[in-house]
Design a protein around this motif. Sequence first.
Motif, PDB file in Angstrom:
ATOM      1  N   ARG A   1       0.787  -1.316   0.050  1.00 57.96           N
ATOM      2  CA  ARG A   1       0.052  -0.039  -0.017  1.00 57.96           C
ATOM      3  C   ARG A   1       0.827   1.208  -0.061  1.00 57.96           C
ATOM      4  O   ARG A   1       0.539   2.269  -0.696  1.00 57.96           O
ATOM      5  N   ASP A   2       1.942   1.125   0.647  1.00 55.94           N
ATOM      6  CA  ASP A   2       2.984   2.515   0.792  1.00 55.94           C
ATOM      7  C   ASP A   2       3.583   2.574  -0.513  1.00 55.94           C
ATOM      8  O   ASP A   2       3.695   3.689  -1.053  1.00 55.94           O
TER       9      ASP A   2
ATOM     10  N   ALA B   1       1.310   6.876  -6.618  1.00 52.86           N
ATOM     11  CA  ALA B   1       0.294   7.865  -6.908  1.00 52.86           C
ATOM     12  C   ALA B   1       0.737   9.307  -6.691  1.00 52.86           C
ATOM     13  O   ALA B   1       0.333  10.149  -7.577  1.00 52.86           O
ATOM     14  N   GLU B   2       1.502   9.630  -5.667  1.00 53.44           N
ATOM     15  CA  GLU B   2       2.082  10.884  -5.220  1.00 53.44           C
ATOM     16  C   GLU B   2       2.842  11.153  -6.374  1.00 53.44           C
ATOM     17  O   GLU B   2       2.908  12.479  -6.918  1.00 53.44           O
ATOM     18  N   SER B   3       3.767  10.483  -7.095  1.00 52.58           N
ATOM     19  CA  SER B   3       4.712  10.744  -8.034  1.00 52.58           C
ATOM     20  C   SER B   3       3.937  11.052  -9.446  1.00 52.58           C
ATOM     21  O   SER B   3       4.628  11.874 -10.128  1.00 52.58           O
TER      22      SER B   3
ATOM     23  N   ASN C   1      -5.598  12.426  -5.715  1.00 56.03           N
ATOM     24  CA  ASN C   1      -7.122  12.974  -5.850  1.00 56.03           C
ATOM     25  C   ASN C   1      -7.423  13.379  -7.233  1.00 56.03           C
ATOM     26  O   ASN C   1      -7.333  14.504  -7.682  1.00 56.03           O
ATOM     27  N   PRO C   2      -7.339  12.219  -8.013  1.00 61.91           N
ATOM     28  CA  PRO C   2      -7.456  12.444  -9.663  1.00 61.91           C
ATOM     29  C   PRO C   2      -8.746  13.044  -9.852  1.00 61.91           C
ATOM     30  O   PRO C   2      -9.751  12.935  -9.451  1.00 61.91           O
ATOM     31  N   GLU C   3      -8.871  13.876 -10.964  1.00 63.46           N
ATOM     32  CA  GLU C   3     -10.056  14.312 -11.650  1.00 63.46           C
ATOM     33  C   GLU C   3     -10.755  13.184 -12.583  1.00 63.46           C
ATOM     34  O   GLU C   3     -10.082  12.389 -13.164  1.00 63.46           O
ATOM     35  N   ALA C   4     -12.139  13.183 -12.052  1.00 62.46           N
ATOM     36  CA  ALA C   4     -12.850  12.305 -12.577  1.00 62.46           C
ATOM     37  C   ALA C   4     -13.400  12.521 -14.030  1.00 62.46           C
ATOM     38  O   ALA C   4     -14.047  13.491 -14.336  1.00 62.46           O
TER      39      ALA C   4
END
Length: 392
Positions: free
Chosen positions: A357-358, A364-366, A371-374
Motif C-alpha cells: 500500500r505504501d 500515486a504521489e509521484s 485525488n485524480p479528476e474524474a
Amino acid sequence: MSTKDYYAILGVDRDASAEAIKKAYRRRAMKVHPDVAQDDAGAADKFKELSEAYEVLSDPNKRAIFDRGGDPRHANGAGAGFSGFGGGFAGGFDFTNLVDAMFGTQSGRGGPRSRVRRGQDALVRADLELHEAVFGVTKPIKVDTAVVCPKCTGSGGEPGSEPVTCPTCDGQGEILQIQRSFLGDIRTSQMCPNCRGYGTILPRPCSECSGEGRVRSRRNISVRIPAGVATGNRIHLEAQGEVGPGGGPAGDLYVEINVLPHETFRREGDNLEVVVKLPMTAAALGTTVDLATLEAEWENSAVEDRTVAVEVPAGTQSGTRISIKERGVPKLRGGGRGDLGVTFLVQTPTRLDDHQRDLLRQLAESRDEINPEAIAHKGKGGLLGWLQDRLS
C-alpha cells in the motif's frame, strides 16, 4: 368426315403438342364445366363439345384420322359418338383421362404399386466439444432407424410363403367404377381396398415386421466430422437413413452439428476469442505471457502448438485486443485458419499489505494521482458494456 374443328374448339394450332392440348383443355374446361358455369344454360353442351375435342386430339390415332379429313368418331367401326352425349364413342365415355387433364392428377390406371419403396431420410444431432469441431473428429453416433427385417429379409411374408394375386382387383391394384350422369357413363378407378393397391396380398404376413419388411433398430455408425464445422452444419451420409417398405433402398442420413460452449474460448466465425486477466503491474510495465491454445485439448496436436507466447505492451489497458494470426478455426471451405483474438482484462489488486500500500501511495504521489479528476469515458456502448459483451 367430321364437320367440327376440334383445334378451334380447344383454341390451339394444328401443330400443337400433346401437353399444349392438355393445358388448353384444362383451362377451358374449368370455365365451362356445368358445376362451375351454373348460370350458363348451354354449359353442358359446351363442356360436351370441349370434351369431345379433347378425346379426339389427345389420342394420336384419332387425331391422325381427323387430320386426314376423316371422322374419328366412326373409325374402326366405333358406334355413333360419345355415349350419353348424343353421338360419339360407343361403349361409354372414359372420364378418367379428362379428370387427369382438368386437374393434373393421375386417376388410376397406374397399375399395381410396388411393395418395395425407398426409405425416408433421417436426421440426428451430434454434440461436439469445441476442439472437436475446430480440428475435426471421427464420432460414434447412435441412430434409431428402420432396418431390413432379419426374419423375412424384406419380403414381408413368413419364410416359405409367397404373395398371392388379390381376388378383388385381379392383381390390378385398382378397381373400376361406372356411374351414370348427364355426361354419359363416367368410369373412374380407385385403389383396391383389399390389397391397398399392391395387386397381391400376403397370406402369412411376417410375425416380426407385420408385413412391412422392416423393423426399428438402434445401430452405431462412425461419422467423420471435418475440421471447421459449426453449429447448424449438416453432414450428409448417403443411404444411411431409413430402409424403405419391403426392404427398399435406404434414404439418406443427415447429422446436424451442435457445438457445446467452451469455458475459455469463444468462437466468432473463423476466429477464436479469449480473455486474459493481467495484474495491474504487468499491464503497466509490459510482459510476455504463455497462453494455452485450444490445441492443448487436441491429442493429435504438436507439442509446440499447445501454447503461444503473447507480448503484452507496456501500458496495456483493459479491453485491449491483439490478434494472433492463423491460430483460429480452419476454414471449412478453402485453406488457412482464422485468428486467435486475445483481449486483456487488467485487474486491480484488492488485498494489499502495508508495504504494498505504501509503494502504491508513493507511485500515486509521484504521478499526482492521489485525488485524480474524474473524467467520464465517452464511447459507443461504454467501456463497461463492451467488456461485458467480451466476457459474456
